[in-house]
Design a protein around this motif. Structure first.
Motif, PDB file in Angstrom:
ATOM      1  N   THR A  48      51.823  45.547  31.006  1.00 14.32           N
ATOM      2  CA  THR A  48      53.094  45.681  31.733  1.00 14.32           C
ATOM      3  C   THR A  48      52.860  46.135  33.164  1.00 14.32           C
ATOM      4  O   THR A  48      53.526  45.666  34.098  1.00 14.32           O
ATOM      5  CB  THR A  48      54.007  46.683  31.014  1.00 14.32           C
ATOM      6  N   ALA A  49      51.897  47.041  33.353  1.00 10.96           N
ATOM      7  CA  ALA A  49      51.582  47.506  34.701  1.00 10.96           C
ATOM      8  C   ALA A  49      51.124  46.366  35.597  1.00 10.96           C
ATOM      9  O   ALA A  49      51.321  46.399  36.821  1.00 10.96           O
ATOM     10  CB  ALA A  49      50.509  48.593  34.647  1.00 10.96           C
ATOM     11  N   SER A  50      50.525  45.317  35.006  1.00  9.54           N
ATOM     12  CA  SER A  50      50.029  44.174  35.784  1.00  9.54           C
ATOM     13  C   SER A  50      51.147  43.380  36.441  1.00  9.54           C
ATOM     14  O   SER A  50      50.886  42.574  37.341  1.00  9.54           O
ATOM     15  CB  SER A  50      49.197  43.245  34.888  1.00  9.54           C
ATOM     16  N   VAL A  51      52.390  43.604  36.008  1.00  5.95           N
ATOM     17  CA  VAL A  51      53.534  42.949  36.660  1.00  5.95           C
ATOM     18  C   VAL A  51      53.584  43.336  38.133  1.00  5.95           C
ATOM     19  O   VAL A  51      54.102  42.591  38.969  1.00  5.95           O
ATOM     20  CB  VAL A  51      54.844  43.328  35.937  1.00  5.95           C
ATOM     21  N   PHE A  52      53.024  44.512  38.460  1.00  9.37           N
ATOM     22  CA  PHE A  52      52.992  44.982  39.849  1.00  9.37           C
ATOM     23  C   PHE A  52      52.446  43.915  40.800  1.00  9.37           C
ATOM     24  O   PHE A  52      52.957  43.745  41.921  1.00  9.37           O
ATOM     25  CB  PHE A  52      52.133  46.248  39.934  1.00  9.37           C
ATOM     26  N   HIS A  53      51.431  43.186  40.377  1.00  9.51           N
ATOM     27  CA  HIS A  53      50.782  42.204  41.248  1.00  9.51           C
ATOM     28  C   HIS A  53      51.701  41.024  41.582  1.00  9.51           C
ATOM     29  O   HIS A  53      51.416  40.275  42.524  1.00  9.51           O
ATOM     30  CB  HIS A  53      49.504  41.684  40.590  1.00  9.51           C
ATOM     31  N   PHE A  54      52.784  40.854  40.833  1.00  6.84           N
ATOM     32  CA  PHE A  54      53.667  39.717  41.047  1.00  6.84           C
ATOM     33  C   PHE A  54      54.948  40.088  41.794  1.00  6.84           C
ATOM     34  O   PHE A  54      55.800  39.226  42.029  1.00  6.84           O
ATOM     35  CB  PHE A  54      54.029  39.076  39.692  1.00  6.84           C
ATOM     36  N   ILE A  55      55.081  41.355  42.157  1.00  7.86           N
ATOM     37  CA  ILE A  55      56.289  41.780  42.876  1.00  7.86           C
ATOM     38  C   ILE A  55      56.463  41.026  44.194  1.00  7.86           C
ATOM     39  O   ILE A  55      57.564  40.533  44.485  1.00  7.86           O
ATOM     40  CB  ILE A  55      56.281  43.301  43.102  1.00  7.86           C
TER      41      ILE A  55
END
Length: 402
Positions: free
Chosen positions: A240-247
């Motif tokens: 879920t934290a990896s969503v950061f890269h798609f902001i």
């Protein structure tokens, strides 16, 4: 020397851990992507091939984590962290002379081994040994070092590369780690309070006997369903934290400018930095409240970003709140593992659960990208909300079993 300090020596150990996350992790991991383009241009290789060095990093971290907890127990944190820092510094010096892809892949593998002790097992295992009170706060401060280091060294790294080239920048980074971080660790870091005749901060002799007797043996933990439940918790939190890269990409689809998209990503990083310290302090009061805060703010952040088209303020606020979930990966997870399994086999148990971080990181980026292409970024955010809810359910179920 240890007993001459006017304050508890645990604070010195926590400062050493923070130094590691700020410099070793900040210089090597947070700045890694800045080197890809100039290296690619000089070697005549695609950026994607250069970036594969990070894959070797994850692979070798995963391999090492399966037994590094035991290694840490046998040889001690001081020795392993100092040695890892020295190896990292020498590797950076060598990288200034590399001229072939396989050499960078080898460096990625070496970094993977060193990260096992400098990132995954450093502050999560050492600080709980030195603190009975303020454990969460000290872990949060140490974890925040990587965010601060990334924010500080990324622009410096870019400026150095533009002025002196990527080879000289690698050499400078290597010298910083060899001449500053490694000596400090060798001189000041200590393994356990008992080694220097101290007790953990805030611990009486009665509580010391109680702490030493808590938790099942390592082999027993591996047979418990709770172990695999917390492994799933760590995997899903990291994913879920990896969503950061798609902001930034998501913001671009909402017709925000590049600067506005970067602002949303920066807000998430700020939320992560503040969240690491904040979650640590909240967990010192109540681990259940810490878990609820992380899950609640993370879901709220993703929900706000889902409605980001209504304005930049909503998107930025969402990014900031989501940053608290991002922070929870390396703060909430170790505190949860320690609360559930106790301190007896904590180092070995946590090193195995940390494998979930590396495996998840290797899978999640591609999976989120595929999901975005298939159903759009709204589906990515909705899936992230579901995963956080599942993590909350796992976490509270595990705490009820304590």
């Amino acid at each position: 020397m240890v007993k001459k300090f006017p304050f508890h020596y645990g604070y010195v150990v926590a400062a050493c851990c923070t130094l590691v996350t700020m410099f070793n992790i900040g210089l090597v991991l947070s700045c890694a992507g800045i080197f890809f383009v100039p290296i690619s241009a000089e070697l005549g290789e695609p950026v994607s091939k250069v970036a594969l060095m990070l894959s070797f990093n994850l692979i070798f971290s995963s391999i090492m984590l399966s037994f590094s907890g035991k290694v840490l127990e046998i040889f001690g944190a001081r020795r392993m962290m100092t040695l890892s820092s020295i190896v990292m510094g020498i590797c950076l010096l060598a990288m200034s002379r590399f001229d072939a892809l396989w050499q960078f892949y080898a460096a990625g593998a070496i970094f993977g081994v060193t990260f096992t002790f400098l990132m995954y097992l450093s502050f999560p295992t050492i600080i709980p040994r030195w603190f009975n009170k303020k454990v969460g706060l000290m872990m949060g401060v140490a974890a925040a070092g990587s965010s601060i280091g990334g924010a500080l060294f990324n622009p410096i790294c870019g400026a150095l590369i533009n002025s002196y080239g990527w080879r000289a920048t690698y050499f400078i980074f290597g010298l910083i780690i060899l001449l500053i971080v490694s000596p400090v660790l060798g001189i000041f870091l200590r393994n356990k309070p008992a080694d220097v005749g101290l007790r953990p901060y805030g611990e009486s002799s009665i509580s010391a006997r109680k702490v030493q007797s808590t938790g099942p043996e390592y082999r027993a933990v591996l047979k418990m369903p709770l172990f695999y439940g917390l492994f799933a918790f760590a995997f899903l939190m990291s994913a879920t934290a990896s969503v950061f890269h798609f902001i930034p990409k998501y913001a671009a689809t909402l017709n925000f400018t590049l600067e506005q998209a970067s602002l949303a990503a920066s807000a998430a990083m700020l939320g992560s930095t503040i969240g690491k310290v904040g979650l640590g302090m909240i967990n010192d009061a109540s681990i259940k409240l810490g878990l609820a805060t992380m899950i609640g703010l993370g879901i709220a952040g993703l929900g706000l970003m889902f409605f980001g088209s209504s304005g930049l303020t909503v998107l930025v606020a969402g990014g900031f709140l989501f940053g608290w979930a991002y922070a929870g990966v390396f703060v909430q997870t170790p505190l949860l593992v320690r609360a559930v399994f106790g301190s007896r086999s904590y180092s070995q148990v946590y090193s195995n659960i940390s494998i979930a971080f590396t495996v998840s990181a290797a899978i999640a980026i591609g999976a989120w990208g595929f999901l975005a292409e298939a159903g759009g970024y709204g589906l990515v955010l909705a899936t992230g909300i579901i995963l956080l809810a599942v993590c909350g359910a796992i976490g509270f179920t595990a705490l009820r079993k304590v």
